[in-house]
Design an enzyme around this catalytic site. Sequence first.
Site: not given
Length: 143
Positions: A12-14
């Site tokens: 979920d983390c770019g």
Amino acid sequence: MTMDVTIYHNPDCGTSRNTLALIRHAGIEPKVVEYLKTPPGREELAGMVRGAGLSVREAIREKGTPYAELGLDDPSLSDDQLLTAMLEHPILINRPFVITPLGTRLARPSEAVLDILPADAFKGPFVKEDGEAVLDGEGRRIV
């Protein structure tokens, strides 16, 4: 390319996604550990923090975590207490940590991973999800 690489990843983390993409762009398929589902053990976490040259406090994520609610901004808390909080609430572990034979990094920004990957592994451009160019057409780091 064969190289033993492990990434402690949050899909979920770019930044984590960009780091994983950079590793794969080098032709390396890393061991991907989704640390929110499978957190590291205490010694493993402490070793990653040490290996990256960070203090335990520098390895804690504040944004989007229970950092403030848990009172982790208290400067009197020991490294052991901070590690315990990180293990009890893995969302507090900053990401992504990457471990290779060339070193360990907290890849923030994602291009920090380039320091621990073989420079000659990159054969073309790389652009982050947000459009920022990291590698030029020759696979060289854009500074």
